[in-house]
Design a protein around this motif. Structure first.
Motif, short mmCIF file in Angstrom:
data_model
loop_
_atom_site.label_atom_id
_atom_site.label_comp_id
_atom_site.label_asym_id
_atom_site.label_seq_id
_atom_site.Cartn_x
_atom_site.Cartn_y
_atom_site.Cartn_z
N ILE A 178 0.81 -1.21 0.00
CA ILE A 178 0.00 0.00 0.00
C ILE A 178 0.85 1.27 0.00
O ILE A 178 0.49 2.28 -0.60
N ASN A 179 2.01 1.21 0.67
CA ASN A 179 2.85 2.40 0.76
C ASN A 179 3.95 2.46 -0.29
O ASN A 179 4.61 3.49 -0.44
N TYR A 180 4.17 1.34 -0.98
CA TYR A 180 5.29 1.28 -1.93
C TYR A 180 4.83 1.01 -3.36
O TYR A 180 5.66 0.95 -4.27
N GLY A 181 3.51 0.87 -3.54
CA GLY A 181 2.97 0.69 -4.88
C GLY A 181 3.19 -0.72 -5.41
O GLY A 181 3.43 -1.68 -4.66
N LYS A 182 3.07 -0.86 -6.74
CA LYS A 182 3.27 -2.14 -7.41
C LYS A 182 4.55 -2.08 -8.23
O LYS A 182 4.85 -1.07 -8.85
N ARG A 203 9.91 1.60 14.80
CA ARG A 203 8.78 1.09 14.03
C ARG A 203 7.81 0.39 14.98
O ARG A 203 8.23 -0.37 15.86
N PHE A 204 6.52 0.65 14.79
CA PHE A 204 5.48 0.07 15.64
C PHE A 204 4.69 -0.96 14.83
O PHE A 204 4.43 -0.78 13.65
N ILE A 205 4.29 -2.03 15.50
CA ILE A 205 3.57 -3.13 14.86
C ILE A 205 2.14 -3.17 15.39
O ILE A 205 1.89 -2.96 16.58
N ASP A 206 1.20 -3.43 14.48
CA ASP A 206 -0.22 -3.57 14.83
C ASP A 206 -0.77 -2.30 15.49
O ASP A 206 -1.59 -2.37 16.42
N ARG A 207 -0.31 -1.14 15.03
CA ARG A 207 -0.83 0.13 15.51
C ARG A 207 -0.99 1.07 14.33
O ARG A 207 -0.33 0.93 13.29
N GLN A 208 -1.87 2.05 14.48
CA GLN A 208 -2.00 3.04 13.42
C GLN A 208 -0.76 3.92 13.33
O GLN A 208 -0.39 4.38 12.25
N LEU A 209 -0.11 4.17 14.47
CA LEU A 209 1.18 4.84 14.45
C LEU A 209 2.23 3.84 13.98
O LEU A 209 2.51 2.85 14.66
N LYS A 210 2.82 4.09 12.81
CA LYS A 210 3.71 3.11 12.20
C LYS A 210 5.18 3.38 12.53
O LYS A 210 5.93 2.45 12.83
N THR A 211 5.63 4.63 12.42
CA THR A 211 7.04 4.94 12.66
C THR A 211 7.15 6.29 13.35
O THR A 211 6.26 7.14 13.25
N TRP A 212 8.27 6.47 14.03
CA TRP A 212 8.62 7.77 14.59
C TRP A 212 10.13 7.97 14.39
O TRP A 212 10.93 7.13 14.74
N LYS A 213 10.47 9.11 13.81
CA LYS A 213 11.85 9.40 13.45
C LYS A 213 12.27 10.72 14.06
O LYS A 213 11.56 11.71 13.93
N PHE A 218 -4.02 4.92 8.15
CA PHE A 218 -5.43 4.62 8.35
C PHE A 218 -5.93 3.94 7.08
O PHE A 218 -6.24 4.61 6.09
N ASN A 219 -5.99 2.60 7.10
CA ASN A 219 -6.32 1.83 5.90
C ASN A 219 -5.35 2.21 4.79
O ASN A 219 -4.16 1.96 4.89
N GLN A 220 -5.83 2.88 3.73
CA GLN A 220 -4.95 3.26 2.63
C GLN A 220 -4.42 4.68 2.75
O GLN A 220 -3.68 5.12 1.88
N TYR A 255 -0.98 14.84 4.61
CA TYR A 255 -1.98 13.77 4.59
C TYR A 255 -2.12 13.24 3.17
O TYR A 255 -2.34 14.00 2.23
N HIS A 256 -1.99 11.91 3.03
CA HIS A 256 -2.14 11.24 1.74
C HIS A 256 -3.49 10.53 1.73
O HIS A 256 -3.72 9.61 2.52
N LEU A 257 -4.36 10.94 0.83
CA LEU A 257 -5.71 10.40 0.74
C LEU A 257 -5.85 9.65 -0.59
O LEU A 257 -5.58 10.21 -1.66
#
Length: 663
Positions: free
Chosen positions: A74-78, A343-353, A398-400, A451-453
């Motif tokens: 979803i974040n890196y495309g095809k 990096r966070f797993i199974d959370r909506q917050l994915k990374t913090w840098k 959040f989903n996509q 925000y990416h929608l």
């Protein structure tokens, strides 16, 4: 017996490894190209096999000859790997994927490291890694020119007529360096060591607000990835080259040690050259000595956390600048960077840098290398700058849809004094000192969000930034205070951008970007004190009363891509308010008798720019590839109805290169 022994050895060397490759389950670890963190949830299809990468970014499958692999995230495309690429990545056991966040922007990516897909990036070879100036590499993009005041050093980029602080130049999205030389012998791009860069991202327009206020664009130098390995490994490289015209010797090297928990690398580069000959046979003063030395240490604190510490020391000696009244004698720069990723797993917050950085420049120049006849005066300037701060950013999914929120702060300051000793004339024997920078200081603190929608076939990017800009002089001169009543300011700069991208089919996509950026004046524009820093001999006087300039810009991008061809078209239009420029003020007297007068920084009420860039990359037979690039910018001062100064002309570039011997 001997035949059996020979056959056994040949089988062990050439056949057994491939047999094992084909028969056993193979694994490839998928890592993020920006932070080397594992990518979980990458789906793949490989013949009749399919699966998803685990929380360590690993995909497992049985190798099949002459079989392509399709991957998606979803974040890196095809994307797709050819059969040859699958075999290569199985051998290397690792693959770095670039987030599609970068590809959403109107952006050009220069890949400094080899092995990148040439149809996606401006390809850089071994000789470019040996380059001593990051600004020279940027000249491969048709839209970018350079202000060159020296023959071999100090390439100051100009993009669409935007230059200096109108371009946001950063290292890894945060760090920069402030030119200590008032004439910009040492622009920020000169402090970026190309041999330690993975790529250079050129974001067009005022849209990449996560990295700062890119008034006309953002140039992001991305360092090499950390290299964690399952087993202890020693790696390295060394390169050297020589250019006949100018007797330029270049070399660079790296050596490193890594395992699954750490990656330590040491690097060095050295270049030196002499005068070169122009096309008409004239000798151009271009001698220089330049070195970069440093270290990177990466620590994998846990499976989800890593820490990176880097230190770079840049040194320059005796660099000729024939277009300037002085030459560089010494320039010593230290750059420090500390970066933490989690990096966070199974959370909506994915990374913090989080990043902390500091850059410190110590510069000295004089005119003693100049062949002056008669020599009326000896002059020298010692100057220092500092640039330090931090940046922290979180990423939610959040989903996509994706949300970035962060905060950054940066403080920069400059101090320096010019000393003039008169050797002839009525002032002979006298020594005067000029306070060039007046110990000026600017602090910037920004809050940003992006925000990416994703909606069916449309992708939206909403970006905003709010900056607080504090500026002051700590050592104002009496002649400067005689012109201005107030030498400090507090300004708030809002920035907004929205982008829409629509795939037209599998090969074409169209993007529209609208942005408004607001930028306060730089140290030079506000505080420089009767010093010739422009492209003419006029002395420049800063203006602490400058209003922030505004850029209202629209960008339209079109891309066509297949396996053989890539065509990119970018068209932009920019309406600018309170555009920062300069004008001759006859009421002010210059400090040097050879100066024709004084230019004072001021705001232009309205200005307009428009232009385009076209690039066409084509794969040809026999390992060849052609590249054609065209760029043009038109710029007008609407208040005076005359062209804006210092706008590059139409630029056409045609290139042909070949790749052989397995790159």
């Amino acid at each position: 017996m001997n035949r059996v022994l020979i056959f056994t050895l040949l089988w062990g060397i050439f056949i057994a490894p491939n047999s094992l490759l084909y028969s056993q389950n193979s694994q490839i670890t998928l890592l993020d190209a920006d932070n080397s963190m594992p990518i979980e949830g990458v789906a793949f299809q490989y013949g009749n096999q399919n699966g998803v990468s685990n929380n360590e970014g690993v995909i497992s499958f049985k190798f099949i000859e002459k079989q392509q692999m399709q991957l998606s995230h979803i974040n890196y495309g095809k994307w797709q790997w050819t059969a040859e690429e699958v075999a290569e990545f199985v051998q290397n056991k690792i693959y770095y994927a670039q987030s599609k966040t970068v590809s959403l922007y109107p952006v050009t990516v220069i890949a400094v490291k080899s092995g990148q897909d040439a149809t996606e990036r401006v390809k850089i070879g071994c000789s470019d890694r040996m380059n001593h100036d990051g600004g020279e590499i940027l000249n491969q993009i048709p839209a970018i020119n350079s202000i060159r005041k020296g023959g071999n050093y100090g390439f100051d980029p100009v993009f669409r007529g935007f230059k200096y602080d109108q371009l946001n130049i950063v290292l890894n999205g945060a760090q920069s360096a402030t030119a200590a030389c008032p004439n910009r012998m040492d622009p920020p791009t000169s402090q970026m060591a190309p041999n330690m860069m993975d790529r250079i991202e050129v974001y067009k327009g005022p849209h990449a607000l996560r990295y700062g206020t890119g008034f006309g664009g953002t140039i992001n130098f991305v360092p090499s990835k950390l290299r964690f390995t399952t087993e202890p490994d020693i790696y390295g490289r060394i390169s050297s080259g020589y250019k006949l015209n100018g007797s330029v010797f270049q070399s660079e090297g790296q050596i490193g040690l890594s395992n699954k928990r750490y990656d330590l690398s040491l690097f060095a580069a050295w270049s030196q050259g002499d005068n070169y000959y122009a096309g008409n046979g004239d000798t151009i003063a271009a001698g220089f000595q330049r070195g970069s030395f440093g270290a990177n240490l990466g620590l994998k604190l846990t499976d989800n956390q890593q820490l990176r510490l880097s230190a770079t020391y840049n040194v320059a000696r005796d660099a000729d600048f024939p277009a300037l009244p002085m030459d560089l004698r010494t320039d010593d720069t230290w750059m420090f960077n500390l970066n933490h990723d989690i990096r966070f797993i199974d959370r909506q917050l994915k990374t913090w840098k989080t990043t902390l950085f500091g850059s410190f420049v110590d510069h000295f120049m004089d005119n003693r290398l100049k062949e002056l006849d008669p020599r009326m005066m000896d002059a020298e300037t010692a100057a220092k700058t500092k640039n330090y701060g931090g940046r922290t950013e979180g990423k939610w999914q959040f989903n996509q849809d994706i949300l970035y929120v962060g905060l950054d702060t940066r403080s920069e300051g400059a101090e320096g004094t010019r000393v003039r000793e008169f050797l002839m004339g009525p002032m002979a024997g006298n020594i005067l000192e000029d306070n060039a920078w007046q110990n000026g200081q600017i602090s910037k603190t920004g809050l940003f969000a992006e925000y990416h929608l994703n909606k069916k076939n449309l992708q939206f990017v909403f970006s905003g930034r709010l900056n607080l800009n504090l500026a002051k002089i700590n050592d104002a001169t009496s002649e400067f205070e005689a012109v201005y009543d107030k030498t400090s300011s507090v300004q708030i700069n809002p920035n907004l951008s929205v982008g829409i991208q629509k795939p037209l089919n599998d090969n074409m996509k169209l993007s529209l970007w609208l942005g408004r950026a607001q930028r306060s004046g730089s140290l030079t524009e506000r505080f420089i004190n009767y010093f010739p820093v422009g492209l003419d001999p006029y002395e420049m006087l800063g203006n602490p009363e400058l209003k922030p300039e505004n850029n209202n810009q629209a960008d339209i991008s079109f891309e066509f891509r297949n396996e053989q061809t890539v065509i990119n078209l970018d068209v932009f239009a920019s309406y600018m308010q309170n555009y920062i420029s300069s004008a001759i003020d006859t009421a002010l007297d210059p400090r040097l008798p050879t100066s024709p007068g004084v230019r004072q920084y001021m705001n232009i009420d309205e200005a307009f720019k428009t232009g385009f860039e076209v690039t066409w990359l084509q794969k040809l037979p026999y390992g060849l590839q052609s590249q054609i690039g065209v760029a043009y910018t038109y710029a007008q001062d609407l208040a005076l109805n005359e062209p804006l100064p210092e706008i590059p002309p139409l630029d056409l570039r045609i290139g042909l290169n070949g790749s052989y011997l397995d790159n």
